[in-house]
Design a protein around this motif. Structure first.
Motif, PDB file in Angstrom:
ATOM      1  N   GLU A   1      13.551 -41.964 -74.613  1.00  0.00           N
ATOM      2  CA  GLU A   1      14.742 -41.491 -75.346  1.00  0.00           C
ATOM      3  C   GLU A   1      14.712 -39.985 -75.665  1.00  0.00           C
ATOM      4  O   GLU A   1      15.594 -39.255 -75.258  1.00  0.00           O
ATOM      5  CB  GLU A   1      14.954 -42.300 -76.631  1.00  0.00           C
ATOM      6  CG  GLU A   1      16.402 -42.337 -77.124  1.00  0.00           C
ATOM      7  CD  GLU A   1      17.331 -43.254 -76.321  1.00  0.00           C
ATOM      8  OE1 GLU A   1      16.856 -44.061 -75.500  1.00  0.00           O
ATOM      9  OE2 GLU A   1      18.561 -43.144 -76.496  1.00  0.00           O
ATOM     10  N   ARG A   2      13.709 -39.515 -76.412  1.00  0.00           N
ATOM     11  CA  ARG A   2      13.634 -38.102 -76.801  1.00  0.00           C
ATOM     12  C   ARG A   2      12.178 -37.657 -76.824  1.00  0.00           C
ATOM     13  O   ARG A   2      11.314 -38.405 -77.283  1.00  0.00           O
ATOM     14  CB  ARG A   2      14.200 -37.892 -78.218  1.00  0.00           C
ATOM     15  CG  ARG A   2      15.676 -38.257 -78.416  1.00  0.00           C
ATOM     16  CD  ARG A   2      16.579 -37.282 -77.718  1.00  0.00           C
ATOM     17  NE  ARG A   2      17.996 -37.486 -78.001  1.00  0.00           N
ATOM     18  CZ  ARG A   2      18.840 -38.176 -77.223  1.00  0.00           C
ATOM     19  NH1 ARG A   2      18.410 -38.775 -76.133  1.00  0.00           N
ATOM     20  NH2 ARG A   2      20.126 -38.243 -77.545  1.00  0.00           N
ATOM     21  N   ARG A   3      11.917 -36.407 -76.389  1.00  0.00           N
ATOM     22  CA  ARG A   3      10.546 -35.877 -76.483  1.00  0.00           C
ATOM     23  C   ARG A   3      10.455 -35.036 -77.758  1.00  0.00           C
ATOM     24  O   ARG A   3      10.798 -33.859 -77.762  1.00  0.00           O
ATOM     25  CB  ARG A   3      10.198 -35.047 -75.250  1.00  0.00           C
ATOM     26  CG  ARG A   3       8.726 -34.632 -75.231  1.00  0.00           C
ATOM     27  CD  ARG A   3       8.433 -33.653 -74.116  1.00  0.00           C
ATOM     28  NE  ARG A   3       8.570 -34.183 -72.787  1.00  0.00           N
ATOM     29  CZ  ARG A   3       9.532 -33.841 -71.933  1.00  0.00           C
ATOM     30  NH1 ARG A   3      10.462 -32.967 -72.274  1.00  0.00           N
ATOM     31  NH2 ARG A   3       9.581 -34.356 -70.723  1.00  0.00           N
TER      32      ARG A   3
ATOM     33  N   LEU B   1      14.225 -36.944 -95.957  1.00  0.00           N
ATOM     34  CA  LEU B   1      14.475 -36.097 -94.788  1.00  0.00           C
ATOM     35  C   LEU B   1      13.426 -36.257 -93.697  1.00  0.00           C
ATOM     36  O   LEU B   1      12.222 -36.305 -93.974  1.00  0.00           O
ATOM     37  CB  LEU B   1      14.516 -34.619 -95.202  1.00  0.00           C
ATOM     38  CG  LEU B   1      15.567 -34.227 -96.231  1.00  0.00           C
ATOM     39  CD1 LEU B   1      15.331 -32.799 -96.705  1.00  0.00           C
ATOM     40  CD2 LEU B   1      16.971 -34.364 -95.634  1.00  0.00           C
ATOM     41  N   TYR B   2      13.911 -36.273 -92.481  1.00  0.00           N
ATOM     42  CA  TYR B   2      13.077 -36.288 -91.284  1.00  0.00           C
ATOM     43  C   TYR B   2      13.299 -34.972 -90.570  1.00  0.00           C
ATOM     44  O   TYR B   2      14.429 -34.477 -90.518  1.00  0.00           O
ATOM     45  CB  TYR B   2      13.508 -37.453 -90.400  1.00  0.00           C
ATOM     46  CG  TYR B   2      13.174 -37.318 -88.930  1.00  0.00           C
ATOM     47  CD1 TYR B   2      12.087 -38.015 -88.377  1.00  0.00           C
ATOM     48  CD2 TYR B   2      13.939 -36.510 -88.089  1.00  0.00           C
ATOM     49  CE1 TYR B   2      11.787 -37.888 -87.026  1.00  0.00           C
ATOM     50  CE2 TYR B   2      13.639 -36.388 -86.744  1.00  0.00           C
ATOM     51  CZ  TYR B   2      12.566 -37.071 -86.213  1.00  0.00           C
ATOM     52  OH  TYR B   2      12.266 -36.939 -84.887  1.00  0.00           O
ATOM     53  N   ALA B   3      12.227 -34.383 -90.033  1.00  0.00           N
ATOM     54  CA  ALA B   3      12.385 -33.204 -89.184  1.00  0.00           C
ATOM     55  C   ALA B   3      11.362 -33.267 -88.072  1.00  0.00           C
ATOM     56  O   ALA B   3      10.240 -33.758 -88.258  1.00  0.00           O
ATOM     57  CB  ALA B   3      12.217 -31.924 -89.998  1.00  0.00           C
TER      58      ALA B   3
ATOM     59  N   MET C   1      14.581 -27.582 -83.539  1.00  0.00           N
ATOM     60  CA  MET C   1      14.283 -28.450 -84.678  1.00  0.00           C
ATOM     61  C   MET C   1      15.374 -29.508 -84.783  1.00  0.00           C
ATOM     62  O   MET C   1      16.555 -29.193 -84.692  1.00  0.00           O
ATOM     63  CB  MET C   1      14.279 -27.604 -85.956  1.00  0.00           C
ATOM     64  CG  MET C   1      14.237 -28.403 -87.241  1.00  0.00           C
ATOM     65  SD  MET C   1      14.440 -27.293 -88.674  1.00  0.00           S
ATOM     66  CE  MET C   1      14.408 -28.474 -90.016  1.00  0.00           C
ATOM     67  N   ASP C   2      14.976 -30.756 -84.960  1.00  0.00           N
ATOM     68  CA  ASP C   2      15.909 -31.830 -85.286  1.00  0.00           C
ATOM     69  C   ASP C   2      15.766 -32.134 -86.762  1.00  0.00           C
ATOM     70  O   ASP C   2      14.635 -32.208 -87.262  1.00  0.00           O
ATOM     71  CB  ASP C   2      15.538 -33.131 -84.552  1.00  0.00           C
ATOM     72  CG  ASP C   2      15.844 -33.102 -83.075  1.00  0.00           C
ATOM     73  OD1 ASP C   2      16.901 -32.597 -82.701  1.00  0.00           O
ATOM     74  OD2 ASP C   2      15.007 -33.621 -82.297  1.00  0.00           O
ATOM     75  N   GLY C   3      16.867 -32.331 -87.465  1.00  0.00           N
ATOM     76  CA  GLY C   3      16.802 -32.777 -88.856  1.00  0.00           C
ATOM     77  C   GLY C   3      17.728 -33.971 -89.009  1.00  0.00           C
ATOM     78  O   GLY C   3      18.893 -33.899 -88.606  1.00  0.00           O
TER      79      GLY C   3
HETATM   80  O1  GTQ Z   1      18.154 -35.921 -80.247  1.00  0.00           O
HETATM   81  O2  GTQ Z   1      19.384 -37.614 -80.729  1.00  0.00           O
HETATM   82  O3  GTQ Z   1      14.406 -36.068 -83.463  1.00  0.00           O
HETATM   83  O4  GTQ Z   1      18.305 -39.576 -82.077  1.00  0.00           O
HETATM   84  C1  GTQ Z   1      15.366 -38.204 -83.680  1.00  0.00           C
HETATM   85  C2  GTQ Z   1      16.366 -39.096 -83.328  1.00  0.00           C
HETATM   86  C3  GTQ Z   1      16.316 -36.568 -82.216  1.00  0.00           C
HETATM   87  C4  GTQ Z   1      18.356 -36.964 -80.875  1.00  0.00           C
HETATM   88  C5  GTQ Z   1      15.366 -36.965 -83.126  1.00  0.00           C
HETATM   89  C6  GTQ Z   1      17.337 -38.718 -82.410  1.00  0.00           C
HETATM   90  C7  GTQ Z   1      17.327 -37.433 -81.863  1.00  0.00           C
END
Ligand code: GTQ
Length: 369
Positions: free
Chosen positions: A69-71, A93-95, A164-166
């Motif tokens: 799904e995602r790296r 919060l998740y990051a 960065m993903d939040g």
């Molecule tokens: O890129 O859609 O870090 O669905 C965690 C869950 C990224 C994303 C994340 C996610 C995504």
């Protein structure tokens, strides 16, 4: 009855209640109704070079597709890792940091968590599509993926891109509101002009075709660094905020509220030698250092940071920032303030003692490579 007999009788009584899955409030009220926010979440700091190196390693180990799904390598606050928990940055919060290599596609999906992306390194060839609007990623851009919008990421450029993903993963998990759906294809169809929301909403004005739009989600999905930087530099001609320096909140241009309804996002500039005064608030924060060198004091502990690093300010923690470098520092941050405000829980307190600065009692030692 003697005091010890009375105590023993109450203890027996509590055991009797427990066997019926009932509890005596008089034993537990102190834990339920604490005098101040307390949840055991402690501050922490992660070095950029560590995250970057391990992501590149993951780049050669993990291929992207539905199985992965995602790296992403995410921040696991050690204070949240107890009892087999998977750990986020704070309780709400998740990051994490995501790596996309040239030519790769992170497949389309949607979820009820709100997501933001803040671009750390990129040559402009990578993009996200959000419900069909394709937007290109450049360093310093903030991109929104509002809850339940389809999104996939792709890369037409030549260099690895890091962002960065939040997400409000902890909040949504606590509130039991998580839904997830993969799209039946890797990519969701791109419609219309790429970056059309940027073309319509840049500079705080809006195209007249957009007059009837109001509310959430924000119609602007990419807050371009070039625009934000100009605004912050203009703001620097005015008085700084004593607790945050030259700081802005990313806003929804149709409401003036937070860009995302649940995730708060801010950018602050600290000129060389600028030292903010200490304050604390109920909302928690994940900081990412876009540029600069300095330190933050969080609950008496000194956290030294430089470009790319991440650190966490837990709820109701004293914190102040200092730019110890020779150039401006820019700190991007993610917070849960919109939720705290909506629920009437937000509160702020400023440090009165010692001229508004904390005593440094210890220095955080990050784990190095
Ligand atoms: O890129 O859609 O870090 O669905 C965690 C869950 C990224 C994303 C994340 C996610 C995504």
């Amino acid at each position: 009855m003697s005091t010890s007999e009375a105590k023993e009788a109450l203890h027996q009584f509590a055991n009797k209640l427990a066997s019926h899955h009932l509890g005596p409030l008089w034993d537990n009220i102190g834990e339920m109704v604490t005098p101040q926010p307390s949840n055991g979440v402690t501050p922490y700091l992660w070095k950029w070079q560590t995250i970057r190196k391990y992501l590149l390693e993951a780049g050669s180990l993990l291929s992207l597709g539905r199985a992965s799904e995602r790296r992403v390598i995410y921040l696991q606050n050690p204070s949240l890792l107890k009892e087999g928990k998977i750990g986020y940055a704070t309780n709400t919060l998740y990051a994490g940091v995501q790596l996309l290599l040239p030519g790769e596609i992170a497949p389309s999906h949607r979820h009820s968590q709100a997501a933001i992306r803040f671009i750390i390194e990129g040559d402009g060839g990578a993009y996200t599509t959000v419900d069909g609007e394709k937007t290109y990623m450049r360093r310093g851009d903030l991109i929104l993926t509002p809850p339940w919008t389809w999104h996939d990421h792709g890369h037409e450029g030549g260099e690895p891109v890091f962002w960065m993903d939040g997400l409000d993963v902890g909040l949504v998990k606590t509130l039991t509101g998580s839904f997830f759906e993969p799209y039946h294809d890797d990519t969701y169809p791109v419609t219309g002009e790429p970056d059309r929301s940027v073309l319509r909403y840049a500079s705080g004005v809006r195209a007249i075709s957009e007059r009837k739009k109001y509310g959430y989600p924000s119609p602007l999905i990419n807050y371009k660094w070039s625009n934000i930087q100009k605004t912050i530099n203009d703001l620097s001609k005015l008085e700084p905020d004593p607790y945050d320096g030259y700081a802005v909140d990313y806003i929804n241009p149709t409401t003036g509220g937070s860009a995302d309804a649940r995730l708060g996002t801010s950018m602050q500039k600290l000129p060389p030698a600028f030292h903010t005064r200490a304050h604390r608030h109920v909302h928690s924060v994940v900081y990412h250092v876009l540029e600069g060198t300095g330190y933050s004091v969080i609950n008496g502990q000194k956290f030294e940071w430089s470009s790319g690093d991440f650190f966490v300010v837990p709820p109701w923690s004293w914190h102040e920032h200092h730019n110890s470098g020779e150039t401006d520092s820019f700190l991007f941050s993610l917070n849960d303030r919109p939720v705290m405000e909506l629920l009437g829980l937000e509160k702020e307190d400023v440090l009165q003692e010692n001229g508004g600065y904390q005593q440094i009692e210890s220095v955080f030692e990050p784990i190095t490579l």
